[in-house]
Design a protein around this motif. Structure first.
Motif, short mmCIF file in Angstrom:
data_model
loop_
_atom_site.label_atom_id
_atom_site.label_comp_id
_atom_site.label_asym_id
_atom_site.label_seq_id
_atom_site.Cartn_x
_atom_site.Cartn_y
_atom_site.Cartn_z
N CYS A 105 5.40 2.66 7.95
CA CYS A 105 5.48 2.50 9.41
C CYS A 105 4.62 1.32 9.86
O CYS A 105 5.02 0.55 10.73
CB CYS A 105 5.05 3.79 10.11
SG CYS A 105 6.23 5.15 9.96
N ARG A 106 3.43 1.19 9.28
CA ARG A 106 2.57 0.04 9.61
C ARG A 106 3.26 -1.27 9.26
O ARG A 106 3.14 -2.27 10.00
CB ARG A 106 1.24 0.13 8.83
CG ARG A 106 0.26 1.17 9.31
CD ARG A 106 -0.40 0.79 10.61
NE ARG A 106 -1.16 -0.44 10.56
CZ ARG A 106 -2.43 -0.55 10.20
NH1 ARG A 106 -3.09 0.54 9.83
NH2 ARG A 106 -3.05 -1.70 10.21
N ALA A 107 3.99 -1.28 8.15
CA ALA A 107 4.68 -2.50 7.71
C ALA A 107 5.77 -2.90 8.68
O ALA A 107 6.12 -4.09 8.78
CB ALA A 107 5.27 -2.30 6.32
N VAL A 165 4.05 -7.83 14.21
CA VAL A 165 4.81 -8.96 14.77
C VAL A 165 5.86 -9.44 13.78
O VAL A 165 7.00 -9.73 14.15
CB VAL A 165 3.85 -10.11 15.14
CG1 VAL A 165 4.64 -11.32 15.64
CG2 VAL A 165 2.87 -9.65 16.21
N GLN A 166 5.48 -9.55 12.50
CA GLN A 166 6.40 -9.96 11.45
C GLN A 166 6.64 -8.78 10.52
O GLN A 166 5.99 -8.65 9.48
CB GLN A 166 5.82 -11.14 10.67
CG GLN A 166 5.75 -12.44 11.45
CD GLN A 166 7.11 -13.06 11.65
OE1 GLN A 166 7.85 -13.29 10.70
NE2 GLN A 166 7.46 -13.35 12.89
N PRO A 167 7.53 -7.85 10.87
CA PRO A 167 7.74 -6.66 10.04
C PRO A 167 8.35 -7.00 8.68
O PRO A 167 9.09 -7.97 8.55
CB PRO A 167 8.70 -5.81 10.88
CG PRO A 167 9.39 -6.78 11.77
CD PRO A 167 8.40 -7.86 12.07
N PHE A 190 0.84 -1.19 0.00
CA PHE A 190 0.00 0.00 0.00
C PHE A 190 0.88 1.25 0.00
O PHE A 190 0.56 2.25 -0.63
CB PHE A 190 -0.92 0.01 1.22
CG PHE A 190 -2.22 -0.72 1.02
CD1 PHE A 190 -3.10 -0.35 0.01
CD2 PHE A 190 -2.58 -1.78 1.84
CE1 PHE A 190 -4.30 -1.02 -0.19
CE2 PHE A 190 -3.78 -2.45 1.66
CZ PHE A 190 -4.64 -2.07 0.64
N GLY A 191 1.99 1.19 0.74
CA GLY A 191 2.91 2.31 0.76
C GLY A 191 3.55 2.55 -0.59
O GLY A 191 3.73 3.70 -1.02
N VAL A 192 3.89 1.47 -1.30
CA VAL A 192 4.48 1.59 -2.64
C VAL A 192 3.50 2.31 -3.57
O VAL A 192 3.89 3.20 -4.34
CB VAL A 192 4.84 0.20 -3.19
CG1 VAL A 192 5.21 0.28 -4.67
CG2 VAL A 192 5.99 -0.41 -2.40
#
Length: 310
Positions: A235-237, A241-243, A217-219
């Motif tokens: 930042c959400r990414a 727990v699994q960044p 979504f950021g891309v």
């Protein structure tokens, strides 16, 4: 997997993958990437990879078969189409439209491939991908998502596989809109991101504790010059727990672009802006339990704001 018949089927599928890969590599040396025979070889290679996943999803996860399938069959073709389109002069709109149509058809067929993969996996495990299933599978997400493939239940492995399929489908839908070109009369294309967003949101619902879909979504936001939204999703990414680790470099790049934009708009405020960004960059690099973090951050921000108010 101890059933002799299943073991034999897996060996045959692996051998088919190796054979098709060798044929494809050899043929590509003398044949165009979008030649009909090449496309047929890619289709067979994709089906052979898919057969491995269907026979033994545990083996597929352990050996990262799906990522190999994506890169070797789909992404390499997408990259070739992009290179071809960029090599065509923009004034040759007729040729561009012809290649675009062929490219979009390929992307649609690729989405169908992954849709069929999901349906086959759901049928095999009698898995209904409803909201109730999302909640049930993610209830213990912290413990099983990062576990080794050997220790996971088959339903969890199928869930991981479906999650990846939705991510790939989202990428394919994004490429469908991104690489549309002006028509033969010079009219700009109409882009619709609805399908892309739907696929990424399904991936998030399946595994909300994984950051990959947020990064995508950021891309998109960054491609649309919406830097604030891009920063939010990067930042959400990272804050899950699994960044998704690649989001960190994407985030820094977005912040750099934002700083350059700010400098052009408000040149007299550049020193303040730089101080603010440096403070947050150092904060991100510090360890969470570093006692000096809070003091350093407060001092840095206070200094930046004080300069801003002068």
């Amino acid at each position: 997997m101890s059933d002799p018949t299943t073991v034999q089927r897996l060996k045959v599928a692996i051998r088919n993958v190796e054979d098709f890969r060798a044929q494809l590599k050899s043929t590509l040396e003398t044949t165009r990437f979008n030649d009909r025979y090449i496309m047929e070889l890619r289709k067979r290679l994709g089906e052979a990879y898919g057969e491995i996943v269907s026979i033994d999803v545990r083996y597929a996860v352990k050996h990262d078969v799906e990522q190999t399938l994506w890169k070797g069959v789909f992404y390499s073709t997408i990259d070739s189409y992009r290179s071809l389109m960029s090599s065509i002069p923009k004034h040759n709109r007729k040729r561009l439209c012809e290649v675009e149509e062929e490219f979009l058809d390929y992307l649609s067929d690729s989405i169908d491939f992954y849709q069929q993969r999901i349906q086959r996996m759901q049928t095999r495990c009698a898995l209904k991908l409803t909201l109730g299933e999302f909640v049930r599978f993610n209830a213990a997400g912290r413990s099983w998502v990062s576990s080794a493939a050997d220790t996971l239940k088959e339903e969890h492995l199928v869930l991981l596989s479906c999650h990846r399929c939705f991510l790939f489908m989202g990428d394919l839908a994004r490429y469908r809109e991104k690489f549309k070109v002006d028509d033969q009369w010079g009219n700009p294309p109409q882009r619709d991101w609805t399908n892309m967003k739907a696929f990424y949101n399904k991936a998030i619902k399946l595994l909300p504790i994984h950051g990959n879909a947020y990064n995508q979504f950021g891309v998109l936001a960054f491609d649309l010059n919406n830097v604030p939204s891009a920063v939010f999703y990067y930042c959400r990414a990272l804050a899950v727990v699994q960044p998704f680790q690649n989001a960190k470099s994407d985030l820094f790049h977005a912040l750099d672009v934002n700083a350059q934009m700010f400098a052009k708009m408000f040149p007299s405020m550049q020193a303040v802006h730089d101080s603010y960004l440096r403070t947050h960059e150092e904060l991100m690099k510090r360890k969470p339990k570093d006692r000096s973090t809070r003091t350093h951050t407060q001092t840095g921000i206070a200094s930046a704001v004080a300069k801003w108010l002068v």
